[in-house]
Design an enzyme around this catalytic site. Structure first.
Site, PDB file in Angstrom:
ATOM      1  N   GLU A 286      -5.377 -15.496   9.393  1.00 19.30           N
ATOM      2  CA  GLU A 286      -4.250 -14.597   9.082  1.00 19.30           C
ATOM      3  C   GLU A 286      -4.212 -13.347   9.977  1.00 19.30           C
ATOM      4  O   GLU A 286      -3.740 -12.294   9.564  1.00 19.30           O
ATOM      5  CB  GLU A 286      -4.173 -14.249   7.587  1.00 19.30           C
ATOM      6  CG  GLU A 286      -5.267 -13.380   6.993  1.00 19.30           C
ATOM      7  CD  GLU A 286      -5.129 -13.148   5.471  1.00 19.30           C
ATOM      8  OE1 GLU A 286      -5.203 -11.980   5.060  1.00 19.30           O
ATOM      9  OE2 GLU A 286      -4.972 -14.135   4.704  1.00 19.30           O
ATOM     10  N   ALA A 287      -4.677 -13.475  11.206  1.00 18.04           N
ATOM     11  CA  ALA A 287      -4.676 -12.396  12.212  1.00 18.04           C
ATOM     12  C   ALA A 287      -5.637 -11.270  11.870  1.00 18.04           C
ATOM     13  O   ALA A 287      -5.573 -10.191  12.480  1.00 18.04           O
ATOM     14  CB  ALA A 287      -3.275 -11.835  12.468  1.00 18.04           C
TER      15      ALA A 287
END
Lengths: 319, 319
Positions: A286-287
């Site tokens: 999710e970055a």
């Protein structure tokens, strides 16, 4: 990349009040940002984090301990501000966008058929490509998709050799039996699509996923607009890897934010010649790793722009 | 440290919307901060960076390519805002204080005599101790002192065995001949003070320096007030190391921000059991690595305080 900007940054770095080179990779990062931005004084005003979400037919093979519903539930959590990336994007002073692909319909199970048909694959690449505003100073990419470490492992194996046992890991928490199911699914996918193993983009369509294809499109769009890119963990890196297989400089505008706890990520990074900035045993996706690296880049630019030169500070030369 | 706070943080970490443990060392850092602050929701409002500066008689042995005047000139640069740490403290949202010791008079050359007499040593320790306000949420420590990697190397050798060749490195840019002079000075110091090699504090007085003694005092003050500490590079870590030799938990309230490009720093970190958060080939000192780690700690706390739980976000359980 802009060689003049890089040169100007290196020249300034050499006269700032520190032993030459003593800021290590911060000096390289400033030069890299400037080279891609085409600015001798690079900036980080418009920093974007884009998280692509997708679902995976291969989840039917028992490759994740989490139900596929969690992908959509996490998209809701991103919208509500409750996920790790919401907090990390805020710390990074970055704008977060979350893009669900294909309305979160799953890909086909790649052990039985190509994950996407050509239209689906190109639509996902195009969605990623269209998601990057040209006026972006830095792009951090990430993903959410239950089952997507299996797709990433299959793609990495297809691009760089090896089999399921070598590339499968615990992902979001698989036990030994779950990892064995992942390895078996990867091997089945590699066997089914073996004839295309030499074609990076075709393998991205056959064993990848919507969110991986979108990342590939976003990395391409960034390259066209000379936007520097920060890659996240194993899935994000695998999604971008076909570009490095298509051209040796295909990922020159990207840095690797961190090395994940997923063992395969370190292997993949070495294949790609990418040196991670952080290694904090994270394995969330999710970055999260990409956003965490942004303050390091801000620090690099703050030193470069704000430090005095030896002459300005009246400091004696080396003897 | 506060076991209840640590336990509360671990319990909350287990229900946040991520696979358990997937934020890796960020989860540990939140628990460590809370344990020392005695808060189940740790805060980083009053973050301080203190840089101690001192001069070294051993510079007469040709151990640095820089003249000793640079120490005072850099203190001026800190005051004017032109050094790397000025920029890095601003990025970290931390308050920077610079404390020159002994009016920057040099220590005695430790190859000929103890670097400090007892009164001088204790005054420097006391200055460091007094520099830490009790109401500090996080303390980042660093130093400036031409010649001080030689003092740090001599102290590390005294504490953990080895000789000058093993502990001397390029520091602020010594060439091979300069490193050989450093190694010779270290060996001469170790020989002169060999009878006290088993006494960590006595060796800190005999081969250390004013700014190293002040760091030791600051780390002690932090411990008394349960202030978590972020150590910087080789000199800072060596300065604090006597506390770990005096008690196995002597540095439990400290984390190591980064691993320096100075090879001896990695060796020292392993002796101390400290795992660096960053490894960016920096070798500047002046608390640059410590300040750079602060955003990582802020990120750890932002995730811990801001994330939703699985129940709050309505996310399905593992199967």
């Amino acid at each position: 990349a802009d060689a003049a900007a890089r040169q100007a940054i290196a020249a300034r770095n050499a006269v700032l009040t520190k032993p030459p080179g003593s800021l290590g990779r911060l000096e390289e990062l400033a030069a890299w940002l400037g080279a891609w931005q085409g600015r001798a004084t690079p900036v980080l005003e418009r920093v974007r984090v884009i998280v692509f979400a997708g679902n995976h037919g291969v989840v039917a093979r028992g490759v994740s301990p989490w139900p596929a519903d969690v992908t959509g539930q996490m998209v809701g959590n991103f919208a509500a501000g409750g996920a790790a990336i919401n907090q990390l994007a805020r710390v990074a002073d970055a704008q977060l966008t979350v893009i669900p692909l294909a309305e979160l319909a799953p890909t086909a199970d790649f052990t039985e058929a190509p994950a996407m048909d050509e239209a689906q694959f190109l639509a996902a690449v195009a969605a990623g490509h269209a998601s990057v505003p040209p006026q972006t100073d830095l792009l951090c990419l990430g993903e959410m998709g239950i089952g997507n470490t299996t797709a990433a492992a299959a793609l990495a194996a297809a691009l760089f050799s090896g089999d399921g046992t070598q590339w499968a890991g615990p992902g979001a928490g698989s036990d030994a039996a779950g990892i064995a199911r992942k390895a078996a699914a990867i091997d089945a996918g590699l066997a089914r699509h073996a004839a295309w193993r030499g074609d990076p983009l075709e393998m991205a369509r056959r064993v990848g996923g919507y969110e991986l294809a979108a990342i590939l499109g976003a990395v391409l769009a960034a390259r066209r607009n000379r936007v520097p890119v920060v890659l996240d963990g194993f899935v994000c890196t695998a999604a971008a890897a076909p570009l490095a297989r298509l051209h040796p400089e295909g990922l020159a505008h990207a840095v690797l934010s961190h090395q994940s706890a997923e063992t395969a990520h370190g292997v993949l990074a070495r294949h790609l010649g990418l040196a991670p900035l952080l290694a904090l045993e994270m394995r969330l996706g999710e970055a999260s790793g990409a956003a965490l690296a942004v303050p390091l880049l801000r620090a690099a630019l703050a030193c470069h722009a704000g430090m005095a030169s030896f002459a300005e500070a009246g400091i004696s030369a080396r003897q």
